[in-house]
Design a protein around this motif. Structure first.
Motif, PDB file in Angstrom:
ATOM      1  N   ARG A  76       3.994  18.298  -9.561  1.00  0.00           N
ATOM      2  CA  ARG A  76       3.260  19.044 -10.589  1.00  0.00           C
ATOM      3  C   ARG A  76       3.119  20.521 -10.242  1.00  0.00           C
ATOM      4  O   ARG A  76       3.177  21.383 -11.111  1.00  0.00           O
ATOM      5  CB  ARG A  76       1.867  18.443 -10.776  1.00  0.00           C
ATOM      6  N   SER A  77       2.902  20.835  -8.983  1.00  0.00           N
ATOM      7  CA  SER A  77       2.605  22.217  -8.615  1.00  0.00           C
ATOM      8  C   SER A  77       3.842  23.049  -8.290  1.00  0.00           C
ATOM      9  O   SER A  77       3.811  24.265  -8.449  1.00  0.00           O
ATOM     10  CB  SER A  77       1.650  22.243  -7.427  1.00  0.00           C
ATOM     11  N   VAL A  78       4.929  22.441  -7.852  1.00  0.00           N
ATOM     12  CA  VAL A  78       6.097  23.203  -7.425  1.00  0.00           C
ATOM     13  C   VAL A  78       7.283  23.003  -8.360  1.00  0.00           C
ATOM     14  O   VAL A  78       7.826  23.965  -8.899  1.00  0.00           O
ATOM     15  CB  VAL A  78       6.488  22.826  -5.978  1.00  0.00           C
ATOM     16  N   ALA A  79       7.702  21.772  -8.552  1.00  0.00           N
ATOM     17  CA  ALA A  79       8.936  21.523  -9.301  1.00  0.00           C
ATOM     18  C   ALA A  79       8.763  21.663 -10.808  1.00  0.00           C
ATOM     19  O   ALA A  79       9.620  22.246 -11.472  1.00  0.00           O
ATOM     20  CB  ALA A  79       9.471  20.129  -8.968  1.00  0.00           C
ATOM     21  N   ALA A  80       7.694  21.142 -11.371  1.00  0.00           N
ATOM     22  CA  ALA A  80       7.524  21.159 -12.827  1.00  0.00           C
ATOM     23  C   ALA A  80       7.513  22.567 -13.421  1.00  0.00           C
ATOM     24  O   ALA A  80       8.185  22.801 -14.429  1.00  0.00           O
ATOM     25  CB  ALA A  80       6.265  20.392 -13.209  1.00  0.00           C
ATOM     26  N   PRO A  81       6.807  23.537 -12.851  1.00  0.00           N
ATOM     27  CA  PRO A  81       6.840  24.886 -13.430  1.00  0.00           C
ATOM     28  C   PRO A  81       8.223  25.539 -13.359  1.00  0.00           C
ATOM     29  O   PRO A  81       8.566  26.354 -14.200  1.00  0.00           O
ATOM     30  CB  PRO A  81       5.837  25.675 -12.588  1.00  0.00           C
ATOM     31  N   ARG A  82       9.020  25.171 -12.373  1.00  0.00           N
ATOM     32  CA  ARG A  82      10.351  25.769 -12.223  1.00  0.00           C
ATOM     33  C   ARG A  82      11.391  25.095 -13.116  1.00  0.00           C
ATOM     34  O   ARG A  82      12.428  25.664 -13.396  1.00  0.00           O
ATOM     35  CB  ARG A  82      10.803  25.668 -10.776  1.00  0.00           C
ATOM     36  N   LEU A  83      11.133  23.871 -13.521  1.00  0.00           N
ATOM     37  CA  LEU A  83      12.069  23.109 -14.345  1.00  0.00           C
ATOM     38  C   LEU A  83      11.362  22.602 -15.601  1.00  0.00           C
ATOM     39  O   LEU A  83      11.271  21.397 -15.831  1.00  0.00           O
ATOM     40  CB  LEU A  83      12.635  21.927 -13.551  1.00  0.00           C
ATOM     41  N   PRO A  84      10.867  23.491 -16.457  1.00  0.00           N
ATOM     42  CA  PRO A  84      10.052  23.059 -17.595  1.00  0.00           C
ATOM     43  C   PRO A  84      10.809  22.236 -18.627  1.00  0.00           C
ATOM     44  O   PRO A  84      10.220  21.426 -19.322  1.00  0.00           O
ATOM     45  CB  PRO A  84       9.572  24.368 -18.208  1.00  0.00           C
ATOM     46  N   ALA A  85      12.123  22.400 -18.724  1.00  0.00           N
ATOM     47  CA  ALA A  85      12.881  21.669 -19.737  1.00  0.00           C
ATOM     48  C   ALA A  85      13.533  20.404 -19.190  1.00  0.00           C
ATOM     49  O   ALA A  85      14.266  19.742 -19.899  1.00  0.00           O
ATOM     50  CB  ALA A  85      13.943  22.582 -20.333  1.00  0.00           C
ATOM     51  N   ASP A 110       0.846  -1.194   0.000  1.00  0.00           N
ATOM     52  CA  ASP A 110       0.000   0.000   0.000  1.00  0.00           C
ATOM     53  C   ASP A 110       0.881   1.244   0.000  1.00  0.00           C
ATOM     54  O   ASP A 110       1.674   1.443   0.913  1.00  0.00           O
ATOM     55  CB  ASP A 110      -0.889  -0.017   1.234  1.00  0.00           C
ATOM     56  N   PRO A 111       0.770   2.096  -1.038  1.00  0.00           N
ATOM     57  CA  PRO A 111       1.622   3.287  -1.084  1.00  0.00           C
ATOM     58  C   PRO A 111       1.208   4.360  -0.084  1.00  0.00           C
ATOM     59  O   PRO A 111       1.957   5.287   0.166  1.00  0.00           O
ATOM     60  CB  PRO A 111       1.454   3.786  -2.519  1.00  0.00           C
ATOM     61  N   GLY A 112       0.009   4.260   0.491  1.00  0.00           N
ATOM     62  CA  GLY A 112      -0.436   5.261   1.447  1.00  0.00           C
ATOM     63  C   GLY A 112      -0.622   6.621   0.797  1.00  0.00           C
ATOM     64  O   GLY A 112      -0.921   6.722  -0.393  1.00  0.00           O
ATOM     65  N   LEU A 113      -0.434   7.672   1.558  1.00  0.00           N
ATOM     66  CA  LEU A 113      -0.606   9.029   1.042  1.00  0.00           C
ATOM     67  C   LEU A 113       0.657   9.597   0.417  1.00  0.00           C
ATOM     68  O   LEU A 113       0.606  10.589  -0.297  1.00  0.00           O
ATOM     69  CB  LEU A 113      -1.050   9.961   2.171  1.00  0.00           C
ATOM     70  N   GLY A 114       1.796   8.993   0.657  1.00  0.00           N
ATOM     71  CA  GLY A 114       3.060   9.547   0.198  1.00  0.00           C
ATOM     72  C   GLY A 114       3.160   9.736  -1.300  1.00  0.00           C
ATOM     73  O   GLY A 114       3.543  10.802  -1.783  1.00  0.00           O
ATOM     74  N   ALA A 115       2.829   8.703  -2.078  1.00  0.00           N
ATOM     75  CA  ALA A 115       2.972   8.784  -3.534  1.00  0.00           C
ATOM     76  C   ALA A 115       2.043   9.832  -4.159  1.00  0.00           C
ATOM     77  O   ALA A 115       2.506  10.654  -4.954  1.00  0.00           O
ATOM     78  CB  ALA A 115       2.749   7.417  -4.165  1.00  0.00           C
ATOM     79  N   PRO A 116       0.753   9.849  -3.825  1.00  0.00           N
ATOM     80  CA  PRO A 116      -0.108  10.885  -4.409  1.00  0.00           C
ATOM     81  C   PRO A 116       0.313  12.303  -4.014  1.00  0.00           C
ATOM     82  O   PRO A 116       0.284  13.209  -4.844  1.00  0.00           O
ATOM     83  CB  PRO A 116      -1.502  10.567  -3.864  1.00  0.00           C
ATOM     84  N   LEU A 117       0.736  12.488  -2.775  1.00  0.00           N
ATOM     85  CA  LEU A 117       1.173  13.822  -2.351  1.00  0.00           C
ATOM     86  C   LEU A 117       2.450  14.239  -3.070  1.00  0.00           C
ATOM     87  O   LEU A 117       2.602  15.399  -3.446  1.00  0.00           O
ATOM     88  CB  LEU A 117       1.379  13.851  -0.839  1.00  0.00           C
TER      89      LEU A 117
END
Length: 59
Positions: free
Chosen positions: A22-31, A9-16
């Protein structure tokens, strides 16, 4: 090692972690992108959760 008939069971860790990426790292590192094909990525054989051995990236 105990025999299991169902996945861990992955618990809450994987979805969080996905939401955070998606909300923090991806916009800062688009390439940011992997340098090897997905088929060449290796999973750790000694880990209970099958983690990646490495993830080479470039930007």
């Amino acid at each position: 090692m105990p025999v299991r008939d169902h996945p861990a069971d992955p618990g809450l860790g994987a979805p969080l972690a996905r939401i955070e990426l998606r909300s923090v790292a991806a916009p800062r590192l688009p390439a940011l992108r992997p340098t090897v094909p997905v088929e060449e990525l290796r999973l750790s054989a000694d880990s209970f959760t099958s983690t990646l051995v490495g993830l080479p990236v470039t930007w």
